[in-house]
Every structure is written in structure tokens, then in C-alpha cells.
Design an enzyme around this catalytic site. Structure first.
Site, PDB file in Angstrom:
ATOM      1  N   ARG A 242       0.857  -1.187   0.000  1.00 33.83           N
ATOM      2  CA  ARG A 242       0.000   0.000   0.000  1.00 33.83           C
ATOM      3  C   ARG A 242       0.891   1.235   0.000  1.00 33.83           C
ATOM      4  O   ARG A 242       1.941   1.267   0.670  1.00 33.83           O
ATOM      5  CB  ARG A 242      -0.904   0.035   1.239  1.00 33.83           C
ATOM      6  CG  ARG A 242      -2.086  -0.900   1.207  1.00 33.83           C
ATOM      7  CD  ARG A 242      -3.108  -0.537   0.128  1.00 33.83           C
ATOM      8  NE  ARG A 242      -4.271  -1.403   0.141  1.00 33.83           N
ATOM      9  CZ  ARG A 242      -4.431  -2.467  -0.653  1.00 33.83           C
ATOM     10  NH1 ARG A 242      -3.499  -2.802  -1.531  1.00 33.83           N
ATOM     11  NH2 ARG A 242      -5.538  -3.187  -0.580  1.00 33.83           N
ATOM     12  N   GLU A 271      -3.836   7.025  -4.492  1.00 33.99           N
ATOM     13  CA  GLU A 271      -3.981   6.609  -5.888  1.00 33.99           C
ATOM     14  C   GLU A 271      -5.461   6.706  -6.299  1.00 33.99           C
ATOM     15  O   GLU A 271      -6.343   6.523  -5.454  1.00 33.99           O
ATOM     16  CB  GLU A 271      -3.439   5.179  -6.082  1.00 33.99           C
ATOM     17  CG  GLU A 271      -4.162   4.120  -5.273  1.00 33.99           C
ATOM     18  CD  GLU A 271      -3.487   2.762  -5.383  1.00 33.99           C
ATOM     19  OE1 GLU A 271      -2.293   2.649  -5.059  1.00 33.99           O
ATOM     20  OE2 GLU A 271      -4.180   1.814  -5.785  1.00 33.99           O
ATOM     21  N   HIS A 289      -1.344  -0.032  -9.891  1.00 33.58           N
ATOM     22  CA  HIS A 289      -1.940  -1.018  -8.966  1.00 33.58           C
ATOM     23  C   HIS A 289      -2.419  -2.262  -9.728  1.00 33.58           C
ATOM     24  O   HIS A 289      -3.604  -2.605  -9.723  1.00 33.58           O
ATOM     25  CB  HIS A 289      -3.096  -0.389  -8.170  1.00 33.58           C
ATOM     26  CG  HIS A 289      -3.391  -1.127  -6.893  1.00 33.58           C
ATOM     27  ND1 HIS A 289      -3.882  -0.502  -5.764  1.00 33.58           N
ATOM     28  CD2 HIS A 289      -3.279  -2.448  -6.569  1.00 33.58           C
ATOM     29  CE1 HIS A 289      -4.052  -1.404  -4.805  1.00 33.58           C
ATOM     30  NE2 HIS A 289      -3.700  -2.603  -5.280  1.00 33.58           N
TER      31      HIS A 289
HETATM   32  C1  DGY Z   1      -5.840  -6.187  -2.594  1.00 35.15           C
HETATM   33  O1  DGY Z   1      -6.572  -7.147  -2.816  1.00 35.15           O
HETATM   34  O2  DGY Z   1      -5.736  -5.688  -1.490  1.00 35.15           O
HETATM   35  C2  DGY Z   1      -5.055  -5.682  -3.736  1.00 35.15           C
HETATM   36  O3  DGY Z   1      -4.371  -4.519  -3.447  1.00 35.15           O
HETATM   37  C3  DGY Z   1      -5.877  -5.499  -4.974  1.00 35.15           C
HETATM   38  O4  DGY Z   1      -4.951  -5.670  -6.010  1.00 35.15           O
END
Ligand code: DGY
Length: 323
Positions: A242, A271, A289
Site C-alpha cells: 500500500r 492513488e 496497482h
Molecule cells: C488487494 O486485494 O488488497 C489488492 O491490493 C488489490 O490488487
């Protein structure tokens, strides 16, 4: 006669196979134009529903919407493994179940971590732009040059499922592996990585630092000036976890000063409105992402979310219950 099927609001478009399954078992309201829903839209859509199927972009679930959901809402299923966007304590208070979608995106996300390691080290971003922009004039022995990956040292910050899958892949590049985690993992899950009890102790061993921990109050801003200073000069940071785990000011300053050779980023604070300074840096490899963004993985995530909803409405405990 009113249908007895549970009533569900789905906040974003999902893969066809997932929506088809939902359409059979639920009175589902889909988001036909796939526009992100505002808090007001979600509250309006939730008014006559039993369940919500949301995504990590529905940030209002961390900032107060849960207290305002109608009493009919019994479960919130997030289409993600990460759940920092859901206030689990608030959901517990309201007796609302929350589920996520672990496991099924581990491999896809670890693959992207390796893509970032290779892309950042080998200049995939500037190399690709050079070819596209017709600035490639000649092969040259001296420029432009990237950095080796094979045989170098990799530190993994967060040795959960995805961190372990990164370690497994990095072994294939003969990397010397290190990890920092709250607790050591079983030897067979560490793939030969050496455990460090403190993050600071691992830093000097990180030619590459891969961020694979969850975003929590403890990890937000964790990769800051101090952590970057502890890395060897010319280290490379990659992040598939993240964006808010990284202090953008610190990372950008280190990329500008040369303290860090490069970074590979798939996730960003705020983002998709990322810090615009990243766009001006040649030594960053940026992705939007894409961690779990394969056709099969997104279907598997959707099916996992539906499995959780089905279990809940059948009176069973969902496999991925977080509350
Ligand atoms: C999640 O599932 O947390 C991912 O970041 C999505 O790609």
C-alpha cells in the site's frame, strides 16, 4: 411475491462470470457504468439491501459510513485481501460481518513484485520510453546502464503469504534473502530467508527492499527518512502493498539524491491521484496497482467474495471472516 434472495449492492463492475453467479443467487444491483460510487451513492444504494460487495477504492468504509448504513446491512464483502479501507471495529459494533479475499491473489501480486524489482533495476521504464520516443540511437557499452538483480540481497518487509511468494520467486534469481516480520515464519515458508527481529537490523542487508506488509496504524509511514538512511547506498525499493506505508517526501528525496538507485511502485498514497513528482523521475518504474490484475485472479477474487456471501446467507461462517 417478493424474491427471497438476499439483496446485494455491488459498488464496481466485476468480471462477467462473477456477476453471472451473483445474478443467480442474489437480487443484485450492479454498477453498470463502473463509475466509482460516492458515499451518498453507496448509502442510497444500500437503503434496501442486505449486503454490500465493495472494493479497496471505497474508502468511506474507513471513515464513518459504516455507522450510517441501514440496519438491513448484515455483511460487507471486500473484493481485496487488503482491508485497511474498512473500519472493522465499527463493523463489529454494528454487528456487520466483513470478509476479504486472501490467497487467490498471492501469486499474481508476487509476480508483480518481481516485475518491479526487474523493471526498476534494469530500467524498463526509461528503456521503453527511449524506444517509443525514437531516442534510441545506438547500442552502447557504457550507457544507459541498469543494475544487476541476480545474486543480490533482498529484504522482505512483511513475510505473510505475498512476502513468502516473493521469497520463493527471488530464490530463482539466486538472491540472498532476508525478512522482517513481527514473528518468524516456519522454515519451510521462509525459503531460506534470514529472519530479523527488528527492521533496522535488516536494512544494511537490503540491496532491494520489497514492501509486503499490510497497511495498519503501525506500518503507515514506516518507510521514512530513517529507514531509507539505513539501507545501503544505491538500494532499490519496490512496493506492491500500500502506498501509505511509504513517506513520499523521503522516497522522492532519496531518489533525487541518488541515495536510492531506483524504485518500483505499484501502489501509491491517494492513488490514482499520485504525488506528481514521481512522474518526473527517470529512476522509478510505475504501475497502476496491477498486483492482482489478471483475468483469472480477478475472477478468483470475485468467486471468493461470493463464496463468503453464500456461506453467510446459508447460516455458515464465511471462510474469510474478519470481524
Ligand atoms: C488487494 O486485494 O488488497 C489488492 O491490493 C488489490 O490488487
Amino acid at each position: 411475491m417478493a424474491s427471497a434472495l438476499p439483496r446485494l449492492l455491488v459498488t464496481r463492475r466485476l468480471p462477467k462470470a462473477v456477476e453471472a453467479r451473483l445474478a443467480k443467487a442474489y437480487q443484485a444491483q450492479f454498477n453498470a457504468d463502473d463509475q466509482p460510487m460516492s458515499e451518498a451513492d453507496i448509502l442510497a444504494g444500500a437503503a434496501d439491501k442486505d449486503a454490500l460487495l465493495i472494493t479497496p477504492m471505497d474508502k468511506s468504509f474507513a471513515t464513518g459510513i459504516i455507522a450510517r448504513l441501514p440496519p438491513s446491512i448484515k455483511i460487507v464483502a471486500t473484493f481485496s485481501v487488503g482491508h485497511e479501507h474498512v473500519d472493522i471495529a465499527a463493523a463489529r459494533l454494528r454487528n456487520i460481518a466483513v470478509t476479504n479475499t486472501p490467497d487467490v491473489l498471492t501469486d499474481a501480486t508476487a509476480d508483480i513484485a518481481l516485475l518491479l524489482i526487474l523493471g526498476a533495476a534494469r530500467g524498463a521504464s526509461w528503456g521503453e520510453r527511449m524506444v517509443r520516443d525514437d531516442r534510441w540511437t545506438s547500442w552502447s557499452p557504457t550507457a544507459p546502464l541498469g543494475f544487476d538483480v541476480t545474486g543480490r540481497r533482498l529484504g522482505i518487509l512483511g513475510m505473510g503469504r505475498i512476502g513468502q511468494a516473493v521469497a520463493k520467486r527471488a530464490k530463482g534469481f539466486d538472491m540472498e534473502l532476508h525478512y522482517y516480520n513481527r514473528r518468524p515464519v516456519a522454515a519451510e515458508l521462509a525459503h531460506g530467508a534470514r529472519y530479523h527481529k527488528k527492521l533496522d537490523d535488516m536494512l544494511p542487508f537490503c540491496d532491494f527492499l520489497s514492501i509486503n506488509c499490510a497497511s495498519t496504524p503501525e506500518t503507515r509511514g514506516l518507510v521514512n527518512d530513517g529507514v531509507i538512511a539505513g539501507l545501503p547506498d544505491g538500494a532499490i525499493i519496490v512496493n506492491t502493498a500500500r502506498g501509505d506505508i511509504v513517506d513520499d517526501d523521503a522516497l522522492i528525496a532519496a531518489l533525487n539524491s541518488g541515495k536510492l538507485a531506483a524504485a518500483g511502485l505499484d501502489v501509491f498514497r491517494n492513488e490514482p491521484r499520485i504525488d506528481p513528482r514521481y512522474r518526473g523521475l527517470d529512476n522509478v518504474f510505475l504501475l497502476p496497482h496491477l498486483g492482482s490484475a489478471t483475468r483469472d485472479t480477478r475472477i478468483a477474487m470475485g468467486m471468493r467474495a461470493v463464496d463468503n456471501l453464500d456461506a453467510f446467507f446459508a447460516g455458515r461462517k464465511p471462510g474469510d471472516l474478519l470481524t
